[in-house]
Write a protein that holds these residues in place. Structure first.
Motif, PDB file in Angstrom:
ATOM      1  N   GLN A 248       0.842  -1.186   0.000  1.00  0.00           N
ATOM      2  CA  GLN A 248       0.000   0.000   0.000  1.00  0.00           C
ATOM      3  C   GLN A 248       0.880   1.240   0.000  1.00  0.00           C
ATOM      4  O   GLN A 248       1.827   1.338   0.763  1.00  0.00           O
ATOM      5  CB  GLN A 248      -0.930   0.015   1.200  1.00  0.00           C
ATOM      6  CG  GLN A 248      -2.055  -0.986   1.055  1.00  0.00           C
ATOM      7  CD  GLN A 248      -3.097  -0.794   2.130  1.00  0.00           C
ATOM      8  OE1 GLN A 248      -2.890  -1.218   3.249  1.00  0.00           O
ATOM      9  NE2 GLN A 248      -4.192  -0.173   1.773  1.00  0.00           N
ATOM     10  N   LYS A 249       0.551   2.164  -0.856  1.00  0.00           N
ATOM     11  CA  LYS A 249       1.315   3.400  -0.974  1.00  0.00           C
ATOM     12  C   LYS A 249       0.694   4.457  -0.064  1.00  0.00           C
ATOM     13  O   LYS A 249      -0.503   4.623  -0.023  1.00  0.00           O
ATOM     14  CB  LYS A 249       1.295   3.917  -2.413  1.00  0.00           C
ATOM     15  CG  LYS A 249       1.739   2.900  -3.431  1.00  0.00           C
ATOM     16  CD  LYS A 249       3.188   2.556  -3.286  1.00  0.00           C
ATOM     17  CE  LYS A 249       3.614   1.651  -4.425  1.00  0.00           C
ATOM     18  NZ  LYS A 249       4.633   0.728  -4.082  1.00  0.00           N
ATOM     19  N   ILE A 250       1.535   5.162   0.648  1.00  0.00           N
ATOM     20  CA  ILE A 250       1.096   6.222   1.538  1.00  0.00           C
ATOM     21  C   ILE A 250       1.735   7.523   1.030  1.00  0.00           C
ATOM     22  O   ILE A 250       2.934   7.561   0.770  1.00  0.00           O
ATOM     23  CB  ILE A 250       1.552   5.952   2.996  1.00  0.00           C
ATOM     24  CG1 ILE A 250       1.124   4.556   3.456  1.00  0.00           C
ATOM     25  CG2 ILE A 250       1.055   7.022   3.931  1.00  0.00           C
ATOM     26  CD1 ILE A 250      -0.362   4.340   3.573  1.00  0.00           C
ATOM     27  N   TYR A 251       0.960   8.573   0.893  1.00  0.00           N
ATOM     28  CA  TYR A 251       1.497   9.812   0.349  1.00  0.00           C
ATOM     29  C   TYR A 251       2.353  10.591   1.328  1.00  0.00           C
ATOM     30  O   TYR A 251       3.315  11.225   0.961  1.00  0.00           O
ATOM     31  CB  TYR A 251       0.350  10.706  -0.150  1.00  0.00           C
ATOM     32  CG  TYR A 251      -0.231  10.231  -1.439  1.00  0.00           C
ATOM     33  CD1 TYR A 251      -1.530   9.769  -1.501  1.00  0.00           C
ATOM     34  CD2 TYR A 251       0.529  10.224  -2.592  1.00  0.00           C
ATOM     35  CE1 TYR A 251      -2.061   9.316  -2.700  1.00  0.00           C
ATOM     36  CE2 TYR A 251       0.004   9.774  -3.783  1.00  0.00           C
ATOM     37  CZ  TYR A 251      -1.284   9.326  -3.837  1.00  0.00           C
ATOM     38  OH  TYR A 251      -1.805   8.878  -5.007  1.00  0.00           O
ATOM     39  N   HIS A 252       1.997  10.577   2.600  1.00  0.00           N
ATOM     40  CA  HIS A 252       2.808  11.308   3.560  1.00  0.00           C
ATOM     41  C   HIS A 252       4.005  10.458   3.965  1.00  0.00           C
ATOM     42  O   HIS A 252       3.973   9.234   3.845  1.00  0.00           O
ATOM     43  CB  HIS A 252       1.980  11.714   4.790  1.00  0.00           C
ATOM     44  CG  HIS A 252       1.330  10.563   5.492  1.00  0.00           C
ATOM     45  ND1 HIS A 252       1.979   9.798   6.414  1.00  0.00           N
ATOM     46  CD2 HIS A 252       0.091  10.048   5.381  1.00  0.00           C
ATOM     47  CE1 HIS A 252       1.172   8.848   6.855  1.00  0.00           C
ATOM     48  NE2 HIS A 252       0.009   8.979   6.228  1.00  0.00           N
ATOM     49  N   PRO A 253       5.095  11.066   4.435  1.00  0.00           N
ATOM     50  CA  PRO A 253       6.274  10.269   4.802  1.00  0.00           C
ATOM     51  C   PRO A 253       5.942   9.261   5.898  1.00  0.00           C
ATOM     52  O   PRO A 253       5.371   9.588   6.920  1.00  0.00           O
ATOM     53  CB  PRO A 253       7.261  11.310   5.328  1.00  0.00           C
ATOM     54  CG  PRO A 253       6.793  12.605   4.778  1.00  0.00           C
ATOM     55  CD  PRO A 253       5.303  12.486   4.605  1.00  0.00           C
ATOM     56  N   LYS A 254       6.298   8.033   5.636  1.00  0.00           N
ATOM     57  CA  LYS A 254       6.053   6.974   6.596  1.00  0.00           C
ATOM     58  C   LYS A 254       7.111   5.899   6.393  1.00  0.00           C
ATOM     59  O   LYS A 254       7.390   5.514   5.265  1.00  0.00           O
ATOM     60  CB  LYS A 254       4.648   6.399   6.374  1.00  0.00           C
ATOM     61  CG  LYS A 254       4.220   5.439   7.449  1.00  0.00           C
ATOM     62  CD  LYS A 254       2.772   5.043   7.262  1.00  0.00           C
ATOM     63  CE  LYS A 254       2.409   4.062   8.361  1.00  0.00           C
ATOM     64  NZ  LYS A 254       1.070   3.575   8.258  1.00  0.00           N
ATOM     65  N   ILE A 255       7.675   5.421   7.467  1.00  0.00           N
ATOM     66  CA  ILE A 255       8.727   4.409   7.361  1.00  0.00           C
ATOM     67  C   ILE A 255       8.127   3.038   7.113  1.00  0.00           C
ATOM     68  O   ILE A 255       8.600   2.276   6.293  1.00  0.00           O
ATOM     69  CB  ILE A 255       9.599   4.407   8.634  1.00  0.00           C
ATOM     70  CG1 ILE A 255      10.338   5.736   8.730  1.00  0.00           C
ATOM     71  CG2 ILE A 255      10.570   3.258   8.630  1.00  0.00           C
ATOM     72  CD1 ILE A 255      11.092   5.946  10.009  1.00  0.00           C
ATOM     73  N   ASN A 256       7.059   2.713   7.830  1.00  0.00           N
ATOM     74  CA  ASN A 256       6.453   1.387   7.714  1.00  0.00           C
ATOM     75  C   ASN A 256       5.352   1.407   6.665  1.00  0.00           C
ATOM     76  O   ASN A 256       4.472   2.241   6.702  1.00  0.00           O
ATOM     77  CB  ASN A 256       5.852   0.957   9.052  1.00  0.00           C
ATOM     78  CG  ASN A 256       6.895   0.919  10.135  1.00  0.00           C
ATOM     79  OD1 ASN A 256       8.040   0.577   9.883  1.00  0.00           O
ATOM     80  ND2 ASN A 256       6.499   1.269  11.333  1.00  0.00           N
ATOM     81  N   ILE A 257       5.408   0.462   5.755  1.00  0.00           N
ATOM     82  CA  ILE A 257       4.392   0.372   4.713  1.00  0.00           C
ATOM     83  C   ILE A 257       3.613  -0.917   4.914  1.00  0.00           C
ATOM     84  O   ILE A 257       4.177  -1.997   4.936  1.00  0.00           O
ATOM     85  CB  ILE A 257       5.021   0.391   3.311  1.00  0.00           C
ATOM     86  CG1 ILE A 257       5.743   1.715   3.102  1.00  0.00           C
ATOM     87  CG2 ILE A 257       3.971   0.175   2.245  1.00  0.00           C
ATOM     88  CD1 ILE A 257       6.487   1.810   1.807  1.00  0.00           C
ATOM     89  N   ASP A 258       2.312  -0.804   5.097  1.00  0.00           N
ATOM     90  CA  ASP A 258       1.452  -1.976   5.194  1.00  0.00           C
ATOM     91  C   ASP A 258       1.299  -2.567   3.805  1.00  0.00           C
ATOM     92  O   ASP A 258       1.370  -1.851   2.813  1.00  0.00           O
ATOM     93  CB  ASP A 258       0.078  -1.596   5.722  1.00  0.00           C
ATOM     94  CG  ASP A 258       0.108  -1.160   7.167  1.00  0.00           C
ATOM     95  OD1 ASP A 258      -0.828  -0.480   7.579  1.00  0.00           O
ATOM     96  OD2 ASP A 258       1.065  -1.509   7.881  1.00  0.00           O
ATOM     97  N   SER A 259       1.080  -3.849   3.751  1.00  0.00           N
ATOM     98  CA  SER A 259       0.853  -4.484   2.466  1.00  0.00           C
ATOM     99  C   SER A 259      -0.262  -5.512   2.590  1.00  0.00           C
ATOM    100  O   SER A 259      -0.605  -5.946   3.682  1.00  0.00           O
ATOM    101  CB  SER A 259       2.138  -5.133   1.938  1.00  0.00           C
ATOM    102  OG  SER A 259       2.659  -6.040   2.867  1.00  0.00           O
ATOM    103  N   VAL A 260      -0.814  -5.858   1.455  1.00  0.00           N
ATOM    104  CA  VAL A 260      -1.904  -6.822   1.373  1.00  0.00           C
ATOM    105  C   VAL A 260      -1.420  -7.987   0.523  1.00  0.00           C
ATOM    106  O   VAL A 260      -0.879  -7.784  -0.566  1.00  0.00           O
ATOM    107  CB  VAL A 260      -3.144  -6.182   0.706  1.00  0.00           C
ATOM    108  CG1 VAL A 260      -4.265  -7.189   0.582  1.00  0.00           C
ATOM    109  CG2 VAL A 260      -3.588  -4.952   1.466  1.00  0.00           C
TER     110      VAL A 260
END
Length: 115
Positions: free
Chosen positions: A23-35
């Protein structure tokens, strides 16, 4: 379909990954959730603590009553209604192409498990 190595250890003997969507997050985030969508269930991957720890939540297709694709201009949401109540599961901010593929795979597997 390739998936992260930590997920491969969680799969059953006949379970195959059909689609992996980070999942892509627009704001800066270190952890990316995925499906991860397999032929037996949907697995949500939640890394935290700078990726050193990971939590997993999975949903069996037998527990899903309905699937709805809410398609936007660029991004879409897939809403899964669970059989035993509770809040619907939402897969948000998916690119349209990934959301369409995921919807088709989930719908096919839900139909297969419900018959």
């Amino acid at each position: 379909m390739s998936a992260p190595d930590d997920l491969k250890n969680l799969l059953g003997p006949n379970e195959k990954v059909e689609l992996y969507i980070p999942q892509k997050i627009y704001h800066p985030k270190i952890n990316i959730d995925s499906v991860v969508i397999t032929n037996e269930r949907i697995i949500l991957r939640h890394p935290h603590a700078l990726g050193l720890k990971k939590d997993y939540t999975d949903y069996n297709y037998r527990d899903i009553a309905n699937v709805v694709l809410d398609k936007g201009i660029i991004r879409s949401t897939i809403k899964l209604t669970l059989r035993f109540g509770g809040e619907p599961l939402s897969l948000n901010d998916l690119p349209n192409a990934d959301a369409e593929k995921a919807y088709a795979v989930i719908r096919e597997n839900v139909d297969r498990f419900q018959t």
